[in-house]
Write a protein that holds these residues in place. Structure first.
Motif, mmCIF file in Angstrom:
data_model
loop_
_atom_site.group_PDB
_atom_site.id
_atom_site.type_symbol
_atom_site.label_atom_id
_atom_site.label_comp_id
_atom_site.label_asym_id
_atom_site.label_seq_id
_atom_site.Cartn_x
_atom_site.Cartn_y
_atom_site.Cartn_z
ATOM 1 N N TYR A 22 66.533 25.062 150.264
ATOM 2 C CA TYR A 22 68.395 25.367 150.537
ATOM 3 C C TYR A 22 69.164 24.226 149.984
ATOM 4 O O TYR A 22 67.784 23.037 149.600
ATOM 5 N N SER A 69 76.645 32.562 165.464
ATOM 6 C CA SER A 69 77.202 33.899 165.153
ATOM 7 C C SER A 69 78.039 33.975 165.567
ATOM 8 O O SER A 69 78.962 33.910 166.829
ATOM 9 N N ARG A 73 82.087 40.007 163.507
ATOM 10 C CA ARG A 73 82.205 38.411 162.692
ATOM 11 C C ARG A 73 82.826 38.941 161.451
ATOM 12 O O ARG A 73 82.466 39.801 161.148
ATOM 13 N N ASP A 131 64.764 36.722 161.700
ATOM 14 C CA ASP A 131 65.187 35.843 161.624
ATOM 15 C C ASP A 131 63.550 34.727 161.063
ATOM 16 O O ASP A 131 63.065 35.219 161.985
ATOM 17 N N LEU A 186 63.329 34.800 155.005
ATOM 18 C CA LEU A 186 63.416 35.614 153.810
ATOM 19 C C LEU A 186 62.380 35.233 152.840
ATOM 20 O O LEU A 186 62.922 35.556 150.649
ATOM 21 N N ASN A 202 76.235 35.470 156.019
ATOM 22 C CA ASN A 202 75.860 33.799 156.417
ATOM 23 C C ASN A 202 74.518 33.643 156.980
ATOM 24 O O ASN A 202 74.223 32.681 157.482
HETATM 25 C C1 LIG Z 1 75.190 31.432 160.477
HETATM 26 S S1 LIG Z 1 73.231 32.221 160.961
HETATM 27 C C2 LIG Z 1 73.856 33.976 160.819
HETATM 28 C C3 LIG Z 1 73.619 34.957 161.499
HETATM 29 C C4 LIG Z 1 74.213 36.266 162.020
HETATM 30 N N1 LIG Z 1 74.152 36.806 160.302
HETATM 31 C C5 LIG Z 1 75.428 36.441 161.064
HETATM 32 O O1 LIG Z 1 76.811 37.057 160.139
HETATM 33 O O2 LIG Z 1 77.123 36.100 162.254
HETATM 34 C C6 LIG Z 1 72.435 32.470 159.974
HETATM 35 C C7 LIG Z 1 70.629 32.366 160.263
HETATM 36 O O3 LIG Z 1 70.265 33.144 159.209
HETATM 37 C C8 LIG Z 1 68.790 32.762 158.822
HETATM 38 N N2 LIG Z 1 67.568 31.988 158.531
HETATM 39 C C9 LIG Z 1 67.754 31.237 157.642
HETATM 40 N N3 LIG Z 1 67.329 30.752 156.520
HETATM 41 C C10 LIG Z 1 66.356 31.516 156.377
HETATM 42 C C11 LIG Z 1 64.725 32.677 156.230
HETATM 43 N N4 LIG Z 1 64.728 31.996 154.863
HETATM 44 N N5 LIG Z 1 64.464 33.502 156.739
HETATM 45 C C12 LIG Z 1 65.030 34.477 157.655
HETATM 46 N N6 LIG Z 1 66.545 34.209 158.481
HETATM 47 C C13 LIG Z 1 66.295 32.785 158.498
HETATM 48 C C14 LIG Z 1 68.766 31.093 160.442
HETATM 49 O O4 LIG Z 1 67.517 31.248 161.360
HETATM 50 C C15 LIG Z 1 70.141 31.492 161.166
HETATM 51 O O5 LIG Z 1 69.807 32.111 162.531
#
Ligand SMILES: C[S@@+](CC[C@H](N)C(=O)[O-])C[C@H]1O[C@@H](n2cnc3c(N)ncnc32)[C@H](O)[C@@H]1O
Length: 258
Positions: A22, A69, A73, A131, A186, A202
């Motif tokens: 990040y 979320s 969306r 996730d 990821l 997102n």
């Molecule tokens: C803001 S939410 C988005 C949810 C949905 N995709 C949406 O657009 O409404 C971001 C999600 O990405 C997940 N996330 C962030 N980094 C990640 C990673 N390295 N691997 C898997 N998931 C990740 C977070 O845990 C979170 O649940």
């Protein structure tokens, strides 16, 4: 190792939240503001408080908008998915294999499940929802939502796929049956593959450009020829053509047919 790096390491170790990859300046700024607002002395105090009190940890996640979320969306893009992208995909493969990467509390895969079952009922579709945060995955699997957060669901779908109870609004098994929820990071874990459609929306907002590039290249490989990647409404892929993508619609990136 400086104090921020130790904080990131502690988050991973004690709270299973992995913030490596990040963008540091943005994260640091937001974390420091929140710590001031919560009266935390330093990073160690903050980690200790989050370990003791789940509500503080939830507050942290919400504040960082890491887990936010919504059902349907950005509805305009779901219209494009429903009326343009999926009909094209279905012509090639009647049974769609879909991946919701970074599915958070499940609104995205449940939205997909409604859309596919209602609008394309002839296919035997499957959705993988992943996730890296076990807390949100548990919520996604449970499928229980506060009524105020279900406003985006069209009335006929709401009636058919949800039950109201004293605890909230419960997704029915008919909605869950085509979804598999699984833990996947990821930035660390192997990517599943052979998808007709991948949603990664997102999730990458705080990732560095370098990490995004690796991620989008991996998504490209995880798609079948002719498959499509659906990104978030502020997420245009830099250098998409170099990876091999072409634009199918705004925020939809296609992998060429064989
Ligand atoms: C803001 S939410 C988005 C949810 C949905 N995709 C949406 O657009 O409404 C971001 C999600 O990405 C997940 N996330 C962030 N980094 C990640 C990673 N390295 N691997 C898997 N998931 C990740 C977070 O845990 C979170 O649940």
């Amino acid at each position: 190792m400086d104090t921020y790096e130790k904080f990131v390491q502690d988050l991973d170790r004690y709270l299973r939240l992995d913030l490596t990859g990040y963008k540091r300046p943005q994260m640091e700024r937001r974390i420091n503001t929140l710590m001031r607002n919560l009266g935390m002395r330093d990073y160690d105090h903050f980690v200790e408080s989050m370990r003791k009190d789940k509500a503080i940890f939830e507050r942290f996640l919400d504040y960082m908008t890491i887990n936010v979320s919504e059902f349907f969306r950005n509805p305009t893009q779901w219209d494009v998915l429903e009326n343009k992208i999926v009909p094209e995909l279905i012509k090639k493969t009647p049974n769609l294999k879909v991946w919701s990467a970074g599915c958070s509390t499940g609104e995205e895969p449940y939205t997909l499940s409604m859309l596919l079952q209602e609008r394309f009922p002839a296919g035997r579709h499957s959705i993988l929802a992943t996730d890296f945060d076990e807390h949100v995955l548990a919520k996604a699997k449970a499928g229980l939502y506060a009524k105020k957060n279900t406003g985006g669901i069209p009335a006929p779908y709401y009636k058919k796929y949800f039950d109201e109870s004293a605890d909230g609004v419960q997704a029915k098994d008919s909605l869950k049956k085509i979804i598999t929820f699984r833990h996947q990071n990821l930035l660390r874990d192997r990517f599943p593959d052979n998808f007709d459609l991948i949603l990664c929306r997102n999730v990458v907002i705080y990732f560095t450009e370098e990490i995004k590039r690796v991620l989008y290249t991996n998504f490209f490989k995880a798609l079948r020829p002719g498959g499509v990647l659906f990104t978030g409404s502020t997420e245009q892929i830099m250098g998409a053509a170099e990876i091999g993508f072409h634009s199918v619609a705004v925020f939809f990136y296609g992998k060429p047919d064989k």
